[in-house]
Design a protein around this motif. Structure first.
Motif, PDB file in Angstrom:
ATOM      1  N   ASN A   1      17.963 -76.573  51.284  1.00  0.00           N
ATOM      2  CA  ASN A   1      18.944 -76.781  52.353  1.00  0.00           C
ATOM      3  C   ASN A   1      18.877 -75.680  53.398  1.00  0.00           C
ATOM      4  O   ASN A   1      19.249 -75.884  54.559  1.00  0.00           O
ATOM      5  CB  ASN A   1      20.352 -76.861  51.756  1.00  0.00           C
ATOM      6  CG  ASN A   1      21.422 -77.017  52.820  1.00  0.00           C
ATOM      7  OD1 ASN A   1      21.452 -77.998  53.552  1.00  0.00           O
ATOM      8  ND2 ASN A   1      22.313 -76.029  52.920  1.00  0.00           N
ATOM      9  N   ILE A   2      18.377 -74.495  52.999  1.00  0.00           N
ATOM     10  CA  ILE A   2      18.273 -73.396  53.966  1.00  0.00           C
ATOM     11  C   ILE A   2      17.316 -73.767  55.097  1.00  0.00           C
ATOM     12  O   ILE A   2      17.472 -73.316  56.243  1.00  0.00           O
ATOM     13  CB  ILE A   2      17.824 -72.085  53.273  1.00  0.00           C
ATOM     14  CG1 ILE A   2      18.032 -70.884  54.205  1.00  0.00           C
ATOM     15  CG2 ILE A   2      16.380 -72.158  52.827  1.00  0.00           C
ATOM     16  CD1 ILE A   2      19.474 -70.572  54.526  1.00  0.00           C
TER      17      ILE A   2
ATOM     18  N   GLY B   1       1.865 -70.254  49.857  1.00  0.00           N
ATOM     19  CA  GLY B   1       1.914 -69.632  48.544  1.00  0.00           C
ATOM     20  C   GLY B   1       2.662 -68.328  48.446  1.00  0.00           C
ATOM     21  O   GLY B   1       2.858 -67.815  47.340  1.00  0.00           O
ATOM     22  N   GLN B   2       3.082 -67.759  49.582  1.00  0.00           N
ATOM     23  CA  GLN B   2       3.827 -66.501  49.549  1.00  0.00           C
ATOM     24  C   GLN B   2       5.323 -66.802  49.600  1.00  0.00           C
ATOM     25  O   GLN B   2       5.795 -67.479  50.524  1.00  0.00           O
ATOM     26  CB  GLN B   2       3.418 -65.591  50.701  1.00  0.00           C
ATOM     27  CG  GLN B   2       1.986 -65.085  50.582  1.00  0.00           C
ATOM     28  CD  GLN B   2       1.669 -63.991  51.587  1.00  0.00           C
ATOM     29  OE1 GLN B   2       2.553 -63.393  52.196  1.00  0.00           O
ATOM     30  NE2 GLN B   2       0.386 -63.736  51.776  1.00  0.00           N
ATOM     31  N   PRO B   3       6.101 -66.292  48.647  1.00  0.00           N
ATOM     32  CA  PRO B   3       7.499 -66.721  48.524  1.00  0.00           C
ATOM     33  C   PRO B   3       8.397 -66.174  49.622  1.00  0.00           C
ATOM     34  O   PRO B   3       8.173 -65.097  50.170  1.00  0.00           O
ATOM     35  CB  PRO B   3       7.917 -66.156  47.165  1.00  0.00           C
ATOM     36  CG  PRO B   3       7.061 -64.935  47.000  1.00  0.00           C
ATOM     37  CD  PRO B   3       5.728 -65.316  47.604  1.00  0.00           C
ATOM     38  N   ILE B   4       9.432 -66.940  49.921  1.00  0.00           N
ATOM     39  CA  ILE B   4      10.592 -66.458  50.654  1.00  0.00           C
ATOM     40  C   ILE B   4      11.701 -66.397  49.607  1.00  0.00           C
ATOM     41  O   ILE B   4      12.212 -67.425  49.156  1.00  0.00           O
ATOM     42  CB  ILE B   4      10.977 -67.396  51.803  1.00  0.00           C
ATOM     43  CG1 ILE B   4       9.797 -67.567  52.774  1.00  0.00           C
ATOM     44  CG2 ILE B   4      12.206 -66.855  52.545  1.00  0.00           C
ATOM     45  CD1 ILE B   4      10.014 -68.677  53.798  1.00  0.00           C
TER      46      ILE B   4
ATOM     47  N   GLY C   1      12.834 -68.545  44.815  1.00  0.00           N
ATOM     48  CA  GLY C   1      12.528 -68.646  46.234  1.00  0.00           C
ATOM     49  C   GLY C   1      11.895 -69.973  46.573  1.00  0.00           C
ATOM     50  O   GLY C   1      11.702 -70.849  45.722  1.00  0.00           O
ATOM     51  N   ILE C   2      11.589 -70.135  47.851  1.00  0.00           N
ATOM     52  CA  ILE C   2      10.846 -71.297  48.307  1.00  0.00           C
ATOM     53  C   ILE C   2       9.466 -70.823  48.770  1.00  0.00           C
ATOM     54  O   ILE C   2       9.328 -69.719  49.310  1.00  0.00           O
ATOM     55  CB  ILE C   2      11.584 -72.064  49.425  1.00  0.00           C
ATOM     56  CG1 ILE C   2      11.935 -71.145  50.609  1.00  0.00           C
ATOM     57  CG2 ILE C   2      12.842 -72.711  48.862  1.00  0.00           C
ATOM     58  CD1 ILE C   2      12.560 -71.873  51.787  1.00  0.00           C
TER      59      ILE C   2
ATOM     60  N   HIS D   1      10.203 -75.221  45.555  1.00  0.00           N
ATOM     61  CA  HIS D   1      11.053 -74.200  44.949  1.00  0.00           C
ATOM     62  C   HIS D   1      10.434 -73.727  43.641  1.00  0.00           C
ATOM     63  O   HIS D   1       9.839 -74.518  42.900  1.00  0.00           O
ATOM     64  CB  HIS D   1      12.442 -74.776  44.669  1.00  0.00           C
ATOM     65  CG  HIS D   1      13.231 -73.969  43.676  1.00  0.00           C
ATOM     66  ND1 HIS D   1      13.935 -72.852  44.022  1.00  0.00           N
ATOM     67  CD2 HIS D   1      13.398 -74.112  42.340  1.00  0.00           C
ATOM     68  CE1 HIS D   1      14.521 -72.346  42.958  1.00  0.00           C
ATOM     69  NE2 HIS D   1      14.205 -73.096  41.913  1.00  0.00           N
ATOM     70  N   GLU D   2      10.565 -72.442  43.355  1.00  0.00           N
ATOM     71  CA  GLU D   2      10.147 -71.923  42.045  1.00  0.00           C
ATOM     72  C   GLU D   2      10.956 -70.678  41.724  1.00  0.00           C
ATOM     73  O   GLU D   2      11.251 -69.866  42.605  1.00  0.00           O
ATOM     74  CB  GLU D   2       8.650 -71.580  42.010  1.00  0.00           C
ATOM     75  CG  GLU D   2       8.181 -71.142  40.628  1.00  0.00           C
ATOM     76  CD  GLU D   2       6.695 -70.816  40.561  1.00  0.00           C
ATOM     77  OE1 GLU D   2       6.228 -70.420  39.478  1.00  0.00           O
ATOM     78  OE2 GLU D   2       6.009 -70.950  41.590  1.00  0.00           O
TER      79      GLU D   2
END
Length: 318
Positions: free
Chosen positions: A214-215, A269-272, A248-249, A234-235
């Motif tokens: 949702n962000i 592949g790099q998380p937020i 994070g996403i 998401h993970e």
């Protein structure tokens, strides 16, 4: 709620997102997940079978509500931080027929007003005074609670979402918010089998995905971006050394985002990071609370020892 240095929650939304995406790893203050849409989506997580925290907390509050009521005594004010749908607090309200007032505090005004109206309907003798505020910042309670005894109630795992040093600072700030001789009831998640944690925080295509993704909608809507939720997954992973979930996403392909003329790369592949959720033992949390000036009166766990609720006091004597 995720904190970093500098405290991401101290910025407005646009400034927070811009600053957050310049950090490594990229991360967003998770308070931004709780707009009106996010608050509603979070209730789906609470209802999930794998999300053990909600049912464990309900069990503890049902069982020990009378103990908490006795600690507060007759009268007084119950101040709930991050009240959401005001569901969990009903276990306390049922055990506190002599409570004077209930003060729900939440950042989502729509949900706050709706849940306050429901509490007024179901507890007609109780004064209900909702406050629409960001409880990570100072807000004034004195005009509402006066000199009554105050029980702060911080359910869920939000306190665990702070970095430990920020949890300590938050608890210390609650002295001023709630006043002297107050009580504080805090939900605290416990260390456990990492596989239980991974199941709770991962649900491919389920409620937690919808909540965190949702962000992306909020960034598009409020910051004029054109991201596609289909480009993210998401993970949540468990960091065994830090005893925390890191959720994070992840972009599925290389993306870019422009905010106020500044462009940020979002590599595949790099998380937020949206959330850190720290896991404690009963003793480690009691020690943290003590450093913040709170004395533990009691701490309870559910029947499976997955979760805990701590009753703290800043009273100088029992």
């Amino acid at each position: 709620m995720f904190d970093a240095e500098p405290n991401l929650a101290d910025f407005d939304f646009a400034a927070s997102v811009a600053h957050s995406l310049s950090l490594r790893p990229r991360r967003l203050a998770s308070k931004w997940l709780y707009d009106d849409a996010g608050a509603a989506l979070f209730e789906g997580i609470v209802a999930s079978d794998n999300y053990y925290g909600a049912r464990a907390e309900r069990e503890i509050l049902r069982t020990h509500g009378p103990d908490i009521a006795r600690a507060l005594g007759a009268g007084g004010s119950l101040v709930e931080l991050g009240s959401g749908a005001s569901v969990k607090v009903r276990h306390l309200l049922d055990a506190m027929p002599d409570l004077t007032r209930y003060v729900p505090v939440d950042i989502s005004q729509a949900q706050l007003l709706a849940s306050a109206a429901a509490i007024r309907r179901d507890y007609p003798d109780l004064e209900v005074v909702p406050i629409s505020a960001d409880f990570t910042k100072d807000f004034d309670l004195s005009a509402i609670v006066g000199d009554s005894l105050v029980l702060g109630f911080f359910p869920g795992t939000t306190l665990c979402n702070f970095l430990p040093e920020n949890s300590e600072a938050f608890l210390r700030r609650m002295h001023g918010q709630l006043g002297p001789d107050s009580l504080f009831l805090a939900g605290v998640d416990l260390q456990k089998d990492p596989e239980v944690l991974r199941r709770a925080y991962n649900d491919p295509g389920g409620a937690i995905w919808d909540f965190n993704l949702n962000i992306v909608d909020r960034i598009n809507r409020e910051l004029g971006a054109d991201l596609d939720k289909a480009d993210f997954r998401h993970e949540a992973i468990y960091n065994t050394e830090a005893h925390r979930i890191e959720a994070g996403i992840y972009p599925l392909r290389d993306l870019s985002l422009t905010i106020a003329g500044q462009t940020f790369d979002l590599p595949a592949g790099q998380p937020i990071v949206l959330e850190y959720s720290h896991k404690y033992t009963l003793d480690s949390f009691a020690a943290l609370a003590a450093r913040a000036g709170w004395r533990t009166l009691d701490a309870w766990t559910d029947s499976e020892n997955l979760y805990s609720v701590h009753l703290l006091t800043n009273r100088t004597s029992a």
